[in-house]
Enzyme design. Structure first.
Site, PDB file in Angstrom:
ATOM      1  N   ASP A   1       0.853  -1.192   0.000  1.00  0.00           N
ATOM      2  CA  ASP A   1       0.000   0.000   0.000  1.00  0.00           C
ATOM      3  C   ASP A   1       0.887   1.240   0.000  1.00  0.00           C
ATOM      4  O   ASP A   1       2.102   1.134   0.148  1.00  0.00           O
ATOM      5  CB  ASP A   1      -0.954   0.007   1.207  1.00  0.00           C
ATOM      6  CG  ASP A   1      -0.231  -0.314   2.502  1.00  0.00           C
ATOM      7  OD1 ASP A   1       0.937   0.093   2.634  1.00  0.00           O
ATOM      8  OD2 ASP A   1      -0.824  -0.962   3.368  1.00  0.00           O
TER       9      ASP A   1
ATOM     10  N   ASP B   1       1.515   5.163   1.488  1.00  0.00           N
ATOM     11  CA  ASP B   1       1.195   6.200   2.464  1.00  0.00           C
ATOM     12  C   ASP B   1       1.751   7.518   1.950  1.00  0.00           C
ATOM     13  O   ASP B   1       2.803   7.552   1.321  1.00  0.00           O
ATOM     14  CB  ASP B   1       1.839   5.885   3.824  1.00  0.00           C
ATOM     15  CG  ASP B   1       1.285   4.602   4.419  1.00  0.00           C
ATOM     16  OD1 ASP B   1       0.111   4.292   4.147  1.00  0.00           O
ATOM     17  OD2 ASP B   1       2.023   3.905   5.132  1.00  0.00           O
TER      18      ASP B   1
ATOM     19  N   ASP C   1      10.299   5.471  12.694  1.00  0.00           N
ATOM     20  CA  ASP C   1      11.063   4.466  13.448  1.00  0.00           C
ATOM     21  C   ASP C   1      12.449   4.152  12.875  1.00  0.00           C
ATOM     22  O   ASP C   1      13.450   4.296  13.564  1.00  0.00           O
ATOM     23  CB  ASP C   1      10.231   3.176  13.657  1.00  0.00           C
ATOM     24  CG  ASP C   1       9.530   2.710  12.401  1.00  0.00           C
ATOM     25  OD1 ASP C   1       9.784   3.266  11.319  1.00  0.00           O
ATOM     26  OD2 ASP C   1       8.723   1.758  12.503  1.00  0.00           O
TER      27      ASP C   1
HETATM   28  P1  ATP Z   1       4.450  -2.532   6.193  1.00  0.00           P
HETATM   29  O1  ATP Z   1       5.120  -2.877   4.908  1.00  0.00           O
HETATM   30  O2  ATP Z   1       4.332  -3.686   7.075  1.00  0.00           O
HETATM   31  O3  ATP Z   1       3.169  -1.762   6.017  1.00  0.00           O
HETATM   32  P2  ATP Z   1       5.385  -0.016   7.113  1.00  0.00           P
HETATM   33  O4  ATP Z   1       6.741   0.455   7.515  1.00  0.00           O
HETATM   34  O5  ATP Z   1       4.769   0.635   5.928  1.00  0.00           O
HETATM   35  O6  ATP Z   1       5.484  -1.576   6.931  1.00  0.00           O
HETATM   36  P3  ATP Z   1       3.147   0.993   8.554  1.00  0.00           P
HETATM   37  O7  ATP Z   1       2.543   0.501   9.819  1.00  0.00           O
HETATM   38  O8  ATP Z   1       2.332   1.000   7.318  1.00  0.00           O
HETATM   39  O9  ATP Z   1       4.441   0.108   8.342  1.00  0.00           O
HETATM   40  O10 ATP Z   1       3.713   2.432   8.860  1.00  0.00           O
HETATM   41  C1  ATP Z   1       4.000   3.403   7.873  1.00  0.00           C
HETATM   42  C2  ATP Z   1       5.171   4.265   8.309  1.00  0.00           C
HETATM   43  O11 ATP Z   1       4.864   4.946   9.526  1.00  0.00           O
HETATM   44  C3  ATP Z   1       6.454   3.503   8.622  1.00  0.00           C
HETATM   45  O12 ATP Z   1       7.195   3.226   7.473  1.00  0.00           O
HETATM   46  C4  ATP Z   1       7.163   4.445   9.566  1.00  0.00           C
HETATM   47  O13 ATP Z   1       7.780   5.495   8.862  1.00  0.00           O
HETATM   48  C5  ATP Z   1       6.015   5.026  10.369  1.00  0.00           C
HETATM   49  N1  ATP Z   1       5.746   4.236  11.582  1.00  0.00           N
HETATM   50  C6  ATP Z   1       4.894   3.197  11.719  1.00  0.00           C
HETATM   51  N2  ATP Z   1       4.882   2.731  12.976  1.00  0.00           N
HETATM   52  C7  ATP Z   1       5.733   3.512  13.663  1.00  0.00           C
HETATM   53  C8  ATP Z   1       6.151   3.557  15.027  1.00  0.00           C
HETATM   54  N3  ATP Z   1       5.687   2.685  15.920  1.00  0.00           N
HETATM   55  N4  ATP Z   1       7.044   4.503  15.388  1.00  0.00           N
HETATM   56  C9  ATP Z   1       7.520   5.394  14.490  1.00  0.00           C
HETATM   57  N5  ATP Z   1       7.175   5.407  13.208  1.00  0.00           N
HETATM   58  C10 ATP Z   1       6.289   4.486  12.778  1.00  0.00           C
HETATM   59 MG    MG Z   2       2.693   0.423   5.217  1.00  0.00          MG
END
Ligand code: ATP
Ligand code: MG
Length: 473
Positions: free
Chosen positions: A88, A90, A167
């Site tokens: 997806d 963001d 993060d």
């Molecule tokens: P995935 O591929 O599993 O979706 P993701 O990194 O995109 O991994 P998301 O939960 O969609 O995970 O989060 C989007 C973004 O938001 C992350 O890439 C990161 O930059 C930020 N983020 C998410 N969770 C946290 C957290 N607990 N603390 C700080 N930043 C976070």
């Molecule tokens: Mg994501």
């Protein structure tokens, strides 16, 4: 507003070599901080813009047209750089949630702890979040509890502050599809190229703020094949207990992501290595220490990974039923000392679900499915009369049978019983009739008594209890 539009127009006209300017959308974003960023051009980052969904591109265009800055951020940029298909997209912007909401007709503001906007294009949803900053004073809409955990995070800021509160360095890259720039405050591109997952800032403090980051470290390094940087990994074991502070529903969501990532096995191993599994599925550590339990969980996880990687669906209920099965099994055996077979398994299921949901908030719609799969396991004990047929006709038989096969494969079920069921499932009507075991007189008369009690209704209600162990086989 006019100033904003002119500025953004000027920004779009800038040469590729220029650093993009950040539009101050609100009070806290006066300090742009872009001078601290590295700007990578297309020839360095090599992101293929064609892999970005139209919905994400339209969202960015819509925001930019209204004079805002907007970038693809987070997991999608990281995945594109790793040549993986993002699941997806963001978007991060300097527009407030209300401004975003006003730009897109099909959108809605969600979240409390972290307010953001969902912009809908057909079935695709683009998550748009406003740049976050640090709380400056008590009036800011941000909250930290006594142990330093952030419980609300709605203070807006500029892009640099937003990057710093993400993060991992790999997750803090901002991609502008219009100019094909990659904005990098924390050397995320270098880390990705070197195969490293590194937390931004001081690891202990970042885990204190949000212990879920420890789980994310484990999950993302397993999923992406990135090595956890030494300093990032170092405090995890000693801080594992902090997970107990995280609201159970958030833990459950993270566990689902972890186990459904297609890398459940590696993730589970890493969880154990860091001692993180103690706080997650209570007693899972005990299960993993029993050879049969470990074998079963490993088989289940390998099976889940295979399904995910080949694009098949995986049912969370099935997965959690497998993770907790040996808990149910141990408790079932205990309850059988004073209860018949079926009531004993119901008592065992209640015990396990109660303990686990306190910690993990397994959603009701999943626990219902788990119970169904577990209860049907007891029915595989019966191979006489109508019973194997009624089990076979159960709408959820397939899931229960797959589960039963895992039990057979792990060595829990007697080989002759496992073979009997495999043959019975595959056989035609005549062969099935020949296979069914004769009902004992005891079980017949018991059923007759029960039918009488129930006012003459059919009594093959094994899943609701009321039979005892002597009926089996
Ligand atoms: P995935 O591929 O599993 O979706 P993701 O990194 O995109 O991994 P998301 O939960 O969609 O995970 O989060 C989007 C973004 O938001 C992350 O890439 C990161 O930059 C930020 N983020 C998410 N969770 C946290 C957290 N607990 N603390 C700080 N930043 C976070
Ligand atoms: Mg994501």
């Amino acid at each position: 507003m006019i100033k904003k539009i002119i500025q953004s127009w000027l920004g779009n006209k800038k040469k590729l070599s220029d650093k993009p300017s950040l539009q101050a959308g609100h009070e806290n974003s006066q300090n742009h901080g872009l001078d601290k960023a590295k700007i990578h051009h297309k020839k360095t980052h090599r992101i293929d813009k064609g892999l970005i969904s139209d919905a994400a591109l339209k969202t960015i265009q819509g925001l930019q047209k209204s004079g805002h800055k907007a970038y693809i951020v987070g997991g999608a940029v990281r995945d594109l750089l790793l040549n993986q298909h993002p699941k997806d997209f963001d978007v991060a912007t300097d527009a407030t949630p209300e401004q975003v909401r006003n730009i897109f007709r099909r959108s809605r503001i969600i979240g409390r702890r972290f307010r953001l906007v969902h912009v809908m294009f057909g079935s695709e949803i683009i998550e748009v979040s406003t740049f976050r900053g640090h709380a400056q004073d008590e009036q800011d809409d941000s909250k930290i509890n006594e142990s330093g955990r952030i419980i609300r995070d709605n203070v807006f800021g500029n892009i640099e502050q937003d990057a710093t509160r993400r993060d991992f360095t790999a997750n803090a890259l901002y991609y502008d599809p219009q100019q094909e720039h990659l904005i990098d405050f924390h050397d995320g591109l270098k880390d990705i190229q070197q195969g490293i997952l590194r937390i931004i800032g001081e690891p202990k403090q970042r885990y204190r703020e949000d212990p879920v980051r420890m789980l994310r470290a484990v999950r993302l390094s397993a999923k992406l094949g990135l090595d956890l940087d030494k300093k990032t990994a170092a405090p995890i074991s000693e801080m594992a207990d902090a997970l107990s502070e995280v609201p159970p529903s958030r833990l459950f969501d993270e566990m689902l992501k972890l186990f459904l990532s297609g890398h459940a096995m590696e993730s589970a191993k890493a969880l154990r290595k860091f001692g993180l599994h103690h706080g997650l599925l209570p007693l899972l550590d005990v299960v993993l220490e029993q050879p049969l339990g470990e074998r079963f969980v490993n088989l289940a996880l390998a099976n889940t990974d295979q399904r995910v990687l080949s694009g098949k669906t995986v049912s969370p209920a099935f997965l959690f039923a497998t993770l907790l099965w040996h808990e149910v099994l141990a408790s079932w055996q205990k309850h059988q000392q004073h209860l018949p077979l079926m009531p004993a398994i119901f008592a065992a299921m209640d015990d396990v679900i109660r303990i686990q949901t306190d910690k993990l908030a397994i959603h009701k719609r999943f626990t219902a499915g788990m119970r169904e799969i577990w209860a049907m396991q007891a029915r595989f004990e019966y191979r006489q009369g109508r019973r194997p047929y009624t089990l076979l006709e159960h709408p959820r038989f397939r899931a229960a049978y797959d589960f039963f096969l895992l039990r057979c494969e792990s060595g829990e079920i007697d080989v002759s019983i496992a073979q009997w069921w495999q043959q019975f499932v595959e056989a035609d009507a005549n062969s099935r009739a020949a296979m069914v075991l004769p009902e004992t007189t005891k079980s017949k008369s018991k059923r007759r008594r029960r039918r009488k009690r129930n006012g003459g209704q059919a009594a093959d209600n094994s899943a609701t209890g009321g039979t005892d162990q002597h009926d089996a086989h």
